[in-house]
Design a protein around this motif. Sequence first.
Motif, PDB file in Angstrom:
ATOM      1  N   ILE A 133      22.859 -53.205  79.745  1.00  0.00           N
ATOM      2  CA  ILE A 133      24.111 -53.827  80.530  1.00  0.00           C
ATOM      3  C   ILE A 133      23.941 -55.360  80.217  1.00  0.00           C
ATOM      4  O   ILE A 133      23.018 -56.055  80.299  1.00  0.00           O
ATOM      5  CB  ILE A 133      23.819 -53.899  82.227  1.00  0.00           C
ATOM      6  CG1 ILE A 133      23.662 -52.284  82.593  1.00  0.00           C
ATOM      7  CG2 ILE A 133      24.750 -54.591  82.906  1.00  0.00           C
ATOM      8  CD1 ILE A 133      23.270 -52.020  84.051  1.00  0.00           C
TER       9      ILE A 133
ATOM     10  N   TYR B 128      26.647 -50.277  88.280  1.00  0.00           N
ATOM     11  CA  TYR B 128      26.158 -49.666  86.997  1.00  0.00           C
ATOM     12  C   TYR B 128      25.117 -48.462  87.679  1.00  0.00           C
ATOM     13  O   TYR B 128      23.984 -48.822  88.311  1.00  0.00           O
ATOM     14  CB  TYR B 128      25.531 -50.112  85.868  1.00  0.00           C
ATOM     15  CG  TYR B 128      26.559 -51.157  85.272  1.00  0.00           C
ATOM     16  CD1 TYR B 128      27.508 -50.735  84.513  1.00  0.00           C
ATOM     17  CD2 TYR B 128      26.535 -52.468  85.791  1.00  0.00           C
ATOM     18  CE1 TYR B 128      28.300 -51.739  83.901  1.00  0.00           C
ATOM     19  CE2 TYR B 128      27.599 -53.538  85.406  1.00  0.00           C
ATOM     20  CZ  TYR B 128      28.369 -53.003  84.374  1.00  0.00           C
ATOM     21  OH  TYR B 128      29.212 -53.905  83.664  1.00  0.00           O
TER      22      TYR B 128
ATOM     23  N   THR C 244      30.887 -39.126  88.851  1.00  0.00           N
ATOM     24  CA  THR C 244      30.902 -40.630  88.817  1.00  0.00           C
ATOM     25  C   THR C 244      31.468 -40.990  90.235  1.00  0.00           C
ATOM     26  O   THR C 244      32.495 -40.777  90.263  1.00  0.00           O
ATOM     27  CB  THR C 244      31.723 -41.251  87.805  1.00  0.00           C
ATOM     28  OG1 THR C 244      31.324 -40.860  86.419  1.00  0.00           O
ATOM     29  CG2 THR C 244      31.657 -42.707  87.947  1.00  0.00           C
TER      30      THR C 244
ATOM     31  N   SER D  59      31.169 -48.862  87.631  1.00  0.00           N
ATOM     32  CA  SER D  59      31.789 -48.969  86.457  1.00  0.00           C
ATOM     33  C   SER D  59      31.363 -48.279  85.119  1.00  0.00           C
ATOM     34  O   SER D  59      32.045 -48.066  84.145  1.00  0.00           O
ATOM     35  CB  SER D  59      31.311 -50.493  86.083  1.00  0.00           C
ATOM     36  OG  SER D  59      31.474 -51.554  87.029  1.00  0.00           O
ATOM     37  N   LYS D  60      30.077 -47.849  85.049  1.00  0.00           N
ATOM     38  CA  LYS D  60      29.485 -46.838  84.204  1.00  0.00           C
ATOM     39  C   LYS D  60      28.182 -46.054  84.776  1.00  0.00           C
ATOM     40  O   LYS D  60      27.620 -46.644  85.593  1.00  0.00           O
ATOM     41  CB  LYS D  60      28.954 -47.848  82.860  1.00  0.00           C
ATOM     42  CG  LYS D  60      28.615 -47.192  81.811  1.00  0.00           C
ATOM     43  CD  LYS D  60      28.183 -48.016  80.680  1.00  0.00           C
ATOM     44  CE  LYS D  60      27.593 -47.240  79.540  1.00  0.00           C
ATOM     45  NZ  LYS D  60      27.120 -48.079  78.476  1.00  0.00           N
ATOM     46  N   VAL D  61      28.129 -44.794  84.300  1.00  0.00           N
ATOM     47  CA  VAL D  61      27.059 -44.059  84.534  1.00  0.00           C
ATOM     48  C   VAL D  61      26.247 -44.064  83.309  1.00  0.00           C
ATOM     49  O   VAL D  61      26.527 -43.731  82.332  1.00  0.00           O
ATOM     50  CB  VAL D  61      27.502 -42.608  84.917  1.00  0.00           C
ATOM     51  CG1 VAL D  61      26.293 -41.674  85.164  1.00  0.00           C
ATOM     52  CG2 VAL D  61      28.295 -42.446  86.195  1.00  0.00           C
ATOM     53  N   ILE D  62      24.786 -44.387  83.600  1.00  0.00           N
ATOM     54  CA  ILE D  62      23.832 -44.510  82.441  1.00  0.00           C
ATOM     55  C   ILE D  62      22.992 -43.425  82.715  1.00  0.00           C
ATOM     56  O   ILE D  62      22.262 -43.504  83.754  1.00  0.00           O
ATOM     57  CB  ILE D  62      23.097 -45.883  82.433  1.00  0.00           C
ATOM     58  CG1 ILE D  62      24.514 -46.705  81.941  1.00  0.00           C
ATOM     59  CG2 ILE D  62      22.212 -45.818  81.218  1.00  0.00           C
ATOM     60  CD1 ILE D  62      24.026 -48.164  81.972  1.00  0.00           C
ATOM     61  N   HIS D  63      22.502 -42.526  81.852  1.00  0.00           N
ATOM     62  CA  HIS D  63      21.440 -41.346  81.879  1.00  0.00           C
ATOM     63  C   HIS D  63      20.154 -41.783  81.469  1.00  0.00           C
ATOM     64  O   HIS D  63      20.312 -42.038  80.210  1.00  0.00           O
ATOM     65  CB  HIS D  63      22.066 -40.128  81.312  1.00  0.00           C
ATOM     66  CG  HIS D  63      23.243 -39.442  82.370  1.00  0.00           C
ATOM     67  ND1 HIS D  63      22.916 -38.751  83.201  1.00  0.00           N
ATOM     68  CD2 HIS D  63      24.545 -39.681  81.925  1.00  0.00           C
ATOM     69  CE1 HIS D  63      24.255 -38.300  83.808  1.00  0.00           C
ATOM     70  NE2 HIS D  63      25.043 -38.900  83.084  1.00  0.00           N
TER      71      HIS D  63
ATOM     72  N   THR E 156      27.210 -55.807  75.535  1.00  0.00           N
ATOM     73  CA  THR E 156      27.773 -54.592  75.778  1.00  0.00           C
ATOM     74  C   THR E 156      28.867 -54.297  76.832  1.00  0.00           C
ATOM     75  O   THR E 156      29.796 -53.260  76.845  1.00  0.00           O
ATOM     76  CB  THR E 156      26.563 -53.410  76.058  1.00  0.00           C
ATOM     77  OG1 THR E 156      25.918 -54.168  77.215  1.00  0.00           O
ATOM     78  CG2 THR E 156      25.555 -53.504  74.992  1.00  0.00           C
ATOM     79  N   THR E 157      28.763 -54.764  78.054  1.00  0.00           N
ATOM     80  CA  THR E 157      29.602 -54.679  79.068  1.00  0.00           C
ATOM     81  C   THR E 157      30.161 -56.004  79.680  1.00  0.00           C
ATOM     82  O   THR E 157      31.122 -55.795  80.294  1.00  0.00           O
ATOM     83  CB  THR E 157      28.751 -54.258  80.439  1.00  0.00           C
ATOM     84  OG1 THR E 157      27.699 -55.086  80.757  1.00  0.00           O
ATOM     85  CG2 THR E 157      28.057 -52.724  80.085  1.00  0.00           C
TER      86      THR E 157
ATOM     87  N   ASP F 249      19.739 -48.073  76.938  1.00  0.00           N
ATOM     88  CA  ASP F 249      20.925 -48.585  77.112  1.00  0.00           C
ATOM     89  C   ASP F 249      21.089 -49.954  77.721  1.00  0.00           C
ATOM     90  O   ASP F 249      19.737 -50.382  77.861  1.00  0.00           O
ATOM     91  CB  ASP F 249      21.722 -47.691  78.218  1.00  0.00           C
ATOM     92  CG  ASP F 249      23.567 -47.696  77.976  1.00  0.00           C
ATOM     93  OD1 ASP F 249      23.737 -48.697  77.415  1.00  0.00           O
ATOM     94  OD2 ASP F 249      24.064 -46.669  78.248  1.00  0.00           O
TER      95      ASP F 249
ATOM     96  N   GLY G 259      29.999 -56.044  87.686  1.00  0.00           N
ATOM     97  CA  GLY G 259      30.078 -54.362  88.129  1.00  0.00           C
ATOM     98  C   GLY G 259      29.150 -53.618  88.586  1.00  0.00           C
ATOM     99  O   GLY G 259      28.092 -54.473  88.770  1.00  0.00           O
TER     100      GLY G 259
END
Length: 477
Positions: free
Chosen positions: A149, A161, A172, A177-181, A153-154, A147, A159
Amino acid sequence: MLKKKIVCLSLLLPVTMIPMATAQAATSDSASHPSAGAATLKPAQIESIAKEAYIFGTPMVDMYRTMYAFSIDKTGSQYKGPFNSILNIARVFTPDDTAFVTPNSDTPYTFAGLDLRAEPVVITIPPMEKNRYFVFQLMDLYTFNFDYIGSRTTGNQGGHYLIAGPGWKGATPKGISKVIHAETEMVNVVGRTQLFNPADLDNVKKIQAGYKVEPLSAFEGQPAPPPAPAIDWIKPLPPGAEHTSLEFFNQLAFVLQFAPVNPTEVALRHRFEQIGIVPGKPLDVSALPAATQAALKAGMEDGQKAIDARRATLGGRSDTLFGTRKFLKNDYVARATGTQVGIGANSRDEALYPILEKDATGQPLDGSKHYTLHFAKGQLPPVNAFWSMTMYNLPEQLLVKNPINRYLINSPMLPDLKTDPDGGYTIYIQNESPGKDKESNWLPAPQGKFMIAMRYYWPKPALLKNEWVSPKIQPAK
């Protein structure tokens, strides 16, 4: 393009450190007796599995070497800081930076090694100008760019992350702002912040000061969970030994403990166990029978031949070698080739990296000769961010010391370059100065063999569709 160079490893690994996700695999019969599986196989079978393991494991061993240099070896010259902390380098890279090959010298770097075993980590990005490109590239132990940032992309509004390991399944948290696995428990983060010119460095420093990495518990102001078990890290081997030393397989076994088995690779991992490669279990290759050792070495040679064959087909393009697992479709040869071409390169949507190793006549580039590269008027690389061309020596693939301390020419330098009568730009590529009147457009070369890496950040569709191609390097007449 962060490229291949790194450092191999030695051995020693306590079984108590095996994460829960891989502990089950470590209880198999072959885990108790690493050579037992290999003893039941014929040499040709061992060689075949060793080839698979070498190709599959090359990116992981290389990534571990980088991780070790950056986050573990506190006495090393390339140490950046402990896991789950952030290091900003408020300068561009020079020939003194040797932890990896073909380092980017356009953008000040930000580094973070993440250990996600105990809890997720939160990366905070401050707001910045809309016209300043930045990117945080997230790479797992497989070297997948899982992924991003960044500007593409964002956006540049800033934010928080959350980066979660493979075992985390929480909701969450507020303010995220976003969850990244991530697929692996260790992650390397490489941030790049655009520097417009030398006078812009203080602005970059202010932005970097706003970057933050912290555990989720600290972000939420809550007590920290119990720490993950301590790890007895194994020391990398010298870089040149990775392609020939059988310790490679022990190193792969060590790194695999941080990478739970992907459902598409269950059978593959089982084959690895048959030759003693068990996650978190030391493999004493010196204790294996001579015939087994010979088969393992032959497998490594077969694997390297496959990588070399793929590299020979690239024609200077490497954009098919980097990306997510979905993009690469488990093409392990591509992933290994990408590692050796340039570990840490971005996915093609983020950046393209044509490599120029030969001139227009097909001859290898050599610093004893003079060359030019010409951009016609209106034919500069079509990018949303910026482009550059950087000089590296061969075979080391490192930046080159030179009298004017210039390692690249990039688009922010255009106002200082001289234009041709037709309005285009001619770049002079040679070891000695082309003359004072041309030095503004001089890219110094080493005395011996060299290569030039083009970098096109945030490429426009014309680049992605191959409607615009890099000009060729011409031998001087």
